[in-house]
Design a protein around this motif. Structure first.
Motif, PDB file in Angstrom:
ATOM      1  N   UNK A 106      67.955  80.735  54.228  1.00 12.86           N
ATOM      2  CA  UNK A 106      68.995  80.028  53.479  1.00 12.86           C
ATOM      3  C   UNK A 106      68.435  79.482  52.164  1.00 12.86           C
ATOM      4  N   UNK A 107      67.203  78.977  52.182  1.00 12.27           N
ATOM      5  CA  UNK A 107      66.586  78.478  50.955  1.00 12.27           C
ATOM      6  C   UNK A 107      66.387  79.602  49.938  1.00 12.27           C
ATOM      7  N   UNK A 108      65.908  80.764  50.408  1.00  7.37           N
ATOM      8  CA  UNK A 108      65.726  81.907  49.493  1.00  7.37           C
ATOM      9  C   UNK A 108      67.068  82.327  48.896  1.00  7.37           C
ATOM     10  N   UNK A 109      68.105  82.368  49.727  1.00  7.43           N
ATOM     11  CA  UNK A 109      69.430  82.751  49.253  1.00  7.43           C
ATOM     12  C   UNK A 109      69.943  81.751  48.216  1.00  7.43           C
ATOM     13  N   UNK A 110      69.760  80.468  48.480  1.00  6.42           N
ATOM     14  CA  UNK A 110      70.193  79.435  47.545  1.00  6.42           C
ATOM     15  C   UNK A 110      69.445  79.554  46.214  1.00  6.42           C
ATOM     16  N   UNK A 111      68.135  79.776  46.282  1.00  9.31           N
ATOM     17  CA  UNK A 111      67.358  79.901  45.045  1.00  9.31           C
ATOM     18  C   UNK A 111      67.770  81.137  44.248  1.00  9.31           C
ATOM     19  N   UNK A 112      68.110  82.224  44.947  1.00 14.05           N
ATOM     20  CA  UNK A 112      68.586  83.423  44.250  1.00 14.05           C
ATOM     21  C   UNK A 112      69.915  83.143  43.561  1.00 14.05           C
ATOM     22  N   UNK A 113      70.794  82.400  44.222  1.00  9.84           N
ATOM     23  CA  UNK A 113      72.073  82.029  43.606  1.00  9.84           C
ATOM     24  C   UNK A 113      71.855  81.152  42.380  1.00  9.84           C
ATOM     25  N   UNK A 114      70.933  80.201  42.466  1.00  3.69           N
ATOM     26  CA  UNK A 114      70.660  79.311  41.336  1.00  3.69           C
ATOM     27  C   UNK A 114      70.049  80.091  40.166  1.00  3.69           C
ATOM     28  N   UNK A 115      69.194  81.054  40.464  1.00  2.00           N
ATOM     29  CA  UNK A 115      68.573  81.845  39.391  1.00  2.00           C
ATOM     30  C   UNK A 115      69.602  82.744  38.714  1.00  2.00           C
ATOM     31  N   UNK A 116      70.623  83.167  39.455  1.00  6.82           N
ATOM     32  CA  UNK A 116      71.612  84.090  38.900  1.00  6.82           C
ATOM     33  C   UNK A 116      72.753  83.379  38.179  1.00  6.82           C
ATOM     34  N   UNK A 117      72.869  82.073  38.342  1.00  8.22           N
ATOM     35  CA  UNK A 117      74.006  81.367  37.737  1.00  8.22           C
ATOM     36  C   UNK A 117      73.849  81.246  36.230  1.00  8.22           C
ATOM     37  N   UNK A 118      74.958  81.079  35.585  1.00 11.70           N
ATOM     38  CA  UNK A 118      74.985  80.905  34.130  1.00 11.70           C
ATOM     39  C   UNK A 118      74.392  79.543  33.784  1.00 11.70           C
ATOM     40  N   UNK A 119      73.490  79.465  32.813  1.00  8.29           N
ATOM     41  CA  UNK A 119      72.891  78.170  32.473  1.00  8.29           C
ATOM     42  C   UNK A 119      73.917  77.224  31.854  1.00  8.29           C
ATOM     43  N   UNK A 120      73.681  75.957  31.996  1.00  9.64           N
ATOM     44  CA  UNK A 120      74.533  74.920  31.421  1.00  9.64           C
ATOM     45  C   UNK A 120      74.457  75.025  29.897  1.00  9.64           C
ATOM     46  N   UNK A 121      75.567  74.776  29.192  1.00  2.11           N
ATOM     47  CA  UNK A 121      75.541  74.924  27.724  1.00  2.11           C
ATOM     48  C   UNK A 121      74.505  74.034  27.031  1.00  2.11           C
ATOM     49  N   UNK A 122      74.184  72.889  27.599  1.00  2.00           N
ATOM     50  CA  UNK A 122      73.231  71.974  26.970  1.00  2.00           C
ATOM     51  C   UNK A 122      71.884  71.956  27.691  1.00  2.00           C
ATOM     52  N   UNK A 123      71.576  73.011  28.400  1.00  2.00           N
ATOM     53  CA  UNK A 123      70.336  73.040  29.167  1.00  2.00           C
ATOM     54  C   UNK A 123      69.103  72.923  28.275  1.00  2.00           C
TER      55      UNK A 123
END
Length: 101
Positions: A77-94
């Motif tokens: 579940x942690x690996x899956x969550x990290x993959x989702x976070x890596x694939x998400x669009x970055x915040x505009x003010x990141x």
């Protein structure tokens, strides 16, 4: 060799640079470090761990099968969550939040 033991195949072990390789596998009792339940590290499970998965020969099972399954599921579940976070669009003010002061 004790009665009921399984002969170990040294050629399938991970290199361990030891003077005392395993000659056979026999059931080993243990107590789970997570739930404190007694369990048996079976000779078949040892053969699988040491010869198929190539664990070091002095690695011992410290958790019962249900607790090992929970740990594997948590890590999956942690690996899956990290993959989702890596694939998400970055915040505009990141870039602003990552800026060093």
């Amino acid at each position: 060799m004790p009665p009921g033991a399984i002969v170990a195949d040294w050629s399938k072990h991970h290199p361990h640079n030891s003077y005392s390789p395993l000659f056979w596998y026999e059931d080993r009792p243990g107590v789970c470090k997570t739930c404190s339940a007694p369990f048996v590290f079976t000779k078949e499970a040892q053969r699988h761990c040491y010869e198929v998965l190539k664990f070091p020969i002095y690695a011992e099972a410290v958790r019962c099968a249900p607790c090992r399954a929970k740990v594997r599921e948590t890590k999956r579940a942690q690996r899956e969550h990290m993959a989702e976070m890596a694939a998400r669009k970055p915040h505009p003010h990141e870039a602003f939040f990552r800026k060093r002061s």
